[in-house]
Design an enzyme around this catalytic site. Structure first.
Site, PDB file in Angstrom:
ATOM      1  N   VAL A 183      -5.277   3.620 -11.919  1.00 24.91           N
ATOM      2  CA  VAL A 183      -4.009   3.005 -11.529  1.00 24.91           C
ATOM      3  C   VAL A 183      -2.924   4.071 -11.442  1.00 24.91           C
ATOM      4  O   VAL A 183      -2.473   4.611 -12.464  1.00 24.91           O
ATOM      5  CB  VAL A 183      -3.577   1.896 -12.519  1.00 24.91           C
ATOM      6  CG1 VAL A 183      -2.424   1.095 -11.920  1.00 24.91           C
ATOM      7  CG2 VAL A 183      -4.738   0.984 -12.876  1.00 24.91           C
ATOM      8  N   GLY A 184      -2.528   4.415 -10.235  1.00 25.62           N
ATOM      9  CA  GLY A 184      -1.440   5.363 -10.014  1.00 25.62           C
ATOM     10  C   GLY A 184      -0.123   4.633  -9.843  1.00 25.62           C
ATOM     11  O   GLY A 184      -0.036   3.417 -10.067  1.00 25.62           O
TER      12      GLY A 184
ATOM     13  N   ARG B 101      -0.919   2.764  -5.985  1.00 26.11           N
ATOM     14  CA  ARG B 101      -2.060   1.872  -5.757  1.00 26.11           C
ATOM     15  C   ARG B 101      -3.029   1.877  -6.930  1.00 26.11           C
ATOM     16  O   ARG B 101      -3.139   2.875  -7.655  1.00 26.11           O
ATOM     17  CB  ARG B 101      -2.835   2.317  -4.503  1.00 26.11           C
ATOM     18  CG  ARG B 101      -2.050   2.221  -3.207  1.00 26.11           C
ATOM     19  CD  ARG B 101      -2.924   2.579  -2.020  1.00 26.11           C
ATOM     20  NE  ARG B 101      -3.541   3.894  -2.175  1.00 26.11           N
ATOM     21  CZ  ARG B 101      -4.534   4.347  -1.422  1.00 26.11           C
ATOM     22  NH1 ARG B 101      -5.033   3.592  -0.462  1.00 26.11           N
ATOM     23  NH2 ARG B 101      -5.021   5.547  -1.617  1.00 26.11           N
TER      24      ARG B 101
ATOM     25  N   LYS C  36      -6.943   1.890  -7.588  1.00 29.31           N
ATOM     26  CA  LYS C  36      -8.230   2.146  -6.938  1.00 29.31           C
ATOM     27  C   LYS C  36      -9.333   1.737  -7.913  1.00 29.31           C
ATOM     28  O   LYS C  36      -9.222   2.014  -9.110  1.00 29.31           O
ATOM     29  CB  LYS C  36      -8.390   3.645  -6.604  1.00 29.31           C
ATOM     30  CG  LYS C  36      -7.677   4.123  -5.352  1.00 29.31           C
ATOM     31  CD  LYS C  36      -6.183   4.321  -5.489  1.00 29.31           C
ATOM     32  CE  LYS C  36      -5.789   5.425  -6.446  1.00 29.31           C
ATOM     33  NZ  LYS C  36      -4.296   5.509  -6.596  1.00 29.31           N
TER      34      LYS C  36
ATOM     35  N   ASP D 242      -4.476  10.613 -15.547  1.00 26.77           N
ATOM     36  CA  ASP D 242      -5.105  10.794 -14.228  1.00 26.77           C
ATOM     37  C   ASP D 242      -5.373  12.283 -13.968  1.00 26.77           C
ATOM     38  O   ASP D 242      -6.409  12.662 -13.423  1.00 26.77           O
ATOM     39  CB  ASP D 242      -4.261  10.173 -13.107  1.00 26.77           C
ATOM     40  CG  ASP D 242      -2.837  10.709 -13.010  1.00 26.77           C
ATOM     41  OD1 ASP D 242      -2.333  11.293 -14.001  1.00 26.77           O
ATOM     42  OD2 ASP D 242      -2.229  10.545 -11.938  1.00 26.77           O
TER      43      ASP D 242
ATOM     44  N   THR E 110       1.388   9.607  -5.291  1.00 23.48           N
ATOM     45  CA  THR E 110       2.828   9.361  -5.290  1.00 23.48           C
ATOM     46  C   THR E 110       3.544  10.666  -5.603  1.00 23.48           C
ATOM     47  O   THR E 110       4.507  11.046  -4.932  1.00 23.48           O
ATOM     48  CB  THR E 110       3.175   8.318  -6.376  1.00 23.48           C
ATOM     49  OG1 THR E 110       2.287   7.224  -6.255  1.00 23.48           O
ATOM     50  CG2 THR E 110       4.614   7.886  -6.253  1.00 23.48           C
TER      51      THR E 110
HETATM   52  N1  LIG Z   1      -3.792   3.285   3.444  1.00 18.39           N
HETATM   53  C1  LIG Z   1      -2.711   3.833   2.893  1.00 18.39           C
HETATM   54  N2  LIG Z   1      -1.629   3.102   2.721  1.00 18.39           N
HETATM   55  C2  LIG Z   1      -0.533   3.641   2.159  1.00 18.39           C
HETATM   56  N3  LIG Z   1      -0.414   4.869   1.737  1.00 18.39           N
HETATM   57  C3  LIG Z   1      -1.448   5.645   1.902  1.00 18.39           C
HETATM   58  C4  LIG Z   1      -2.659   5.184   2.470  1.00 18.39           C
HETATM   59  N4  LIG Z   1      -3.527   6.195   2.460  1.00 18.39           N
HETATM   60  C5  LIG Z   1      -2.891   7.219   1.915  1.00 18.39           C
HETATM   61  N5  LIG Z   1      -1.618   6.929   1.594  1.00 18.39           N
HETATM   62  C6  LIG Z   1      -0.684   7.856   0.997  1.00 18.39           C
HETATM   63  O1  LIG Z   1      -1.171   8.064  -0.299  1.00 18.39           O
HETATM   64  C7  LIG Z   1      -0.131   7.981  -1.269  1.00 18.39           C
HETATM   65  C8  LIG Z   1      -0.610   7.196  -2.420  1.00 18.39           C
HETATM   66  O2  LIG Z   1      -1.844   7.740  -2.803  1.00 18.39           O
HETATM   67  P1  LIG Z   1      -2.532   7.235  -4.106  1.00 18.39           P
HETATM   68  O3  LIG Z   1      -3.601   8.203  -4.398  1.00 18.39           O
HETATM   69  O4  LIG Z   1      -2.894   5.798  -3.985  1.00 18.39           O
HETATM   70  O5  LIG Z   1      -1.313   7.400  -5.129  1.00 18.39           O
HETATM   71  P2  LIG Z   1      -1.207   6.999  -6.651  1.00 18.39           P
HETATM   72  O6  LIG Z   1      -2.467   7.482  -7.308  1.00 18.39           O
HETATM   73  O7  LIG Z   1       0.009   7.715  -7.110  1.00 18.39           O
HETATM   74  O8  LIG Z   1      -1.069   5.507  -6.717  1.00 18.39           O
HETATM   75  C9  LIG Z   1       1.045   7.305  -0.605  1.00 18.39           C
HETATM   76  O9  LIG Z   1       2.213   7.979  -0.999  1.00 18.39           O
HETATM   77  C10 LIG Z   1       0.766   7.463   0.869  1.00 18.39           C
HETATM   78  O10 LIG Z   1       1.505   8.551   1.380  1.00 18.39           O
HETATM   79  C1  LIG Z   2       2.503  13.289 -12.721  1.00 17.05           C
HETATM   80  C2  LIG Z   2       2.212  11.813 -12.553  1.00 17.05           C
HETATM   81  C3  LIG Z   2       3.505  11.047 -12.323  1.00 17.05           C
HETATM   82  C4  LIG Z   2       1.308  11.625 -11.309  1.00 17.05           C
HETATM   83  O1  LIG Z   2       1.245  10.277 -10.962  1.00 17.05           O
HETATM   84  P1  LIG Z   2       0.617   9.718  -9.601  1.00 17.05           P
HETATM   85  O2  LIG Z   2       1.115  10.527  -8.476  1.00 17.05           O
HETATM   86  O3  LIG Z   2      -0.890   9.863  -9.749  1.00 17.05           O
HETATM   87  O4  LIG Z   2       0.986   8.283  -9.521  1.00 17.05           O
HETATM   88  C5  LIG Z   2       1.445  11.251 -13.806  1.00 17.05           C
HETATM   89  O5  LIG Z   2       0.311  12.034 -14.038  1.00 17.05           O
HETATM   90  C6  LIG Z   2       2.292  11.216 -15.049  1.00 17.05           C
HETATM   91  O6  LIG Z   2       3.080  10.316 -15.235  1.00 17.05           O
HETATM   92  N1  LIG Z   2       2.124  12.227 -15.951  1.00 17.05           N
HETATM   93  C7  LIG Z   2       2.765  12.287 -17.242  1.00 17.05           C
HETATM   94  C8  LIG Z   2       3.544  13.560 -17.406  1.00 17.05           C
HETATM   95  C9  LIG Z   2       2.706  14.810 -17.364  1.00 17.05           C
HETATM   96  O7  LIG Z   2       1.546  14.816 -16.900  1.00 17.05           O
HETATM   97  O8  LIG Z   2       3.222  15.866 -17.817  1.00 17.05           O
HETATM   98  K   LIG Z   3      -3.365   9.099  -9.267  1.00 15.72           K
END
Ligand SMILES: Nc1ncnc2c1ncn2[C@@H]1O[C@H](COP(=O)(O)OP(=O)(O)O)[C@@H](O)[C@H]1O
Ligand SMILES: CC(C)(COP(=O)(O)O)[C@@H](O)C(=O)NCCC(=O)O
Ligand SMILES: [K+]
Length: 258
Positions: free
Chosen positions: A8-9, A12, A14, A105, A133
């Site tokens: 969970v990011g 999204r 996954k 993550d 993100t």
């Molecule tokens: N199908 C999609 N819909 C929306 N965003 C997408 C898609 N594929 C890739 N992205 C991009 O991927 C990013 C999110 O990736 P993701 O790995 O799910 O992030 P997180 O782990 O932070 O939730 C978004 O910021 C967007 O730019």
């Molecule tokens: C750096 C992050 C925001 C990345 O988040 P994501 O892009 O995967 O949603 C996440 O790993 C986080 O909140 N980390 C805690 C602070 C650190 O790693 O120092």
């Molecule tokens: K992530």
């Protein structure tokens, strides 16, 4: 034995259902939902799945989101287990000042990357780039010590920051260009090369520190956007977090009865 992996990011969730909690297990089903749509899982994508016997996840999206995920999992009997970054796990040593404050993550992706590298050949230093993100750029030495990493805003956050901080930057997404000649291309190229440039610096730091060039792996939902603009060859991997969760699960669940 079926194993549910969840990542969970901040954008999204996954998930993937594997045949077993071991590296190399085959995927039975997988999917992704934007965080707003988590409530659809139990009656949607998860409804027809065989019940997982084990689950392991990592989450950086906060406790409110975690509660919503756990609620959807009530469909099954399986307990929700979440990885917390620790001082060492699965052959990796955590060099963070406060190991538990490292995003889980990041930790899990590094474990996945390290084992992937060891399966391919001899141990080398490693750079792990995760484009979600936010963007993270991790450095690991040949012995498996996480030396430290960078956190940058991802494409979306960079664009939103520029949109809200200026009067004249409200334009559609552009193309990555060497010499951008319109605002859209200038913004898209600026963000992409900011990330590529930071990664290049980290590669140089690792070469300086470790005395040999690192293996470079990239993952995350927006990894494909970055891949053509990197200064060095990168292996683009669909989901290193699932690889890492399988590694950790195989150690945790090995001796445990179902
Ligand atoms: N199908 C999609 N819909 C929306 N965003 C997408 C898609 N594929 C890739 N992205 C991009 O991927 C990013 C999110 O990736 P993701 O790995 O799910 O992030 P997180 O782990 O932070 O939730 C978004 O910021 C967007 O730019
Ligand atoms: C750096 C992050 C925001 C990345 O988040 P994501 O892009 O995967 O949603 C996440 O790993 C986080 O909140 N980390 C805690 C602070 C650190 O790693 O120092
Ligand atoms: K992530």
């Amino acid at each position: 034995m079926t194993f549910l992996a969840i990542d969970v990011g901040n954008t999204r969730l996954k998930w993937a259902l594997f045949d077993a909690p071991h590296p190399g297990a085959s995927v039975r089903a997988h999917g992704a939902e934007f965080l707003d749509n988590i409530e659809r899982l139990a009656e949607g994508a998860w409804a027809g799945l065989p019940a997982p016997t084990h689950m392991l996840g990592c989450i950086v999206a906060g406790d409110a989101v975690k509660r919503r995920v756990v609620e959807q999992m009530e469909l099954w009997d399986v307990p929700a287990r979440w990885v917390v970054s620790s001082a060492q796990e699965a052959g990796l040593v955590n060099g963070y000042d406060h190991p538990s404050r490292l995003g889980s993550d990041r930790w899990v992706a590094m474990i996945g990357a390290r084992h992937r590298m060891l399966a391919q050949g001899p141990a080398r230093p490693l750079i792990v780039v995760m484009v979600g993100t936010a963007v993270t750029v991790e450095a690991i030495d040949a012995e498996g010590r996480f030396l430290g990493g960078l956190i940058l805003p991802g494409h979306g956050i960079m664009l939103r920051a520029l949109e809200t901080g200026t009067a004249g930057l409200h334009v559609p997404t552009g193309e990555v260009r060497l010499f951008p000649t319109n605002t859209s291309d200038a913004l898209t190229s600026g963000g992409t090369y900011a990330i590529a440039g930071a990664v290049e610096r980290m590669v140089q730091h690792v070469i300086q520190h470790c005395g040999e060039p690192p293996a470079c792996m990239m993952t995350g939902g927006a990894g494909w956007k970055m891949a053509p603009s990197m200064t060095r060859p990168f292996e683009l991997i669909e989901n290193l977090i699932f690889d890492g969760l399988l590694e950790i699960a195989s150690r945790r669940f090995a001796a445990q009865p179902v």
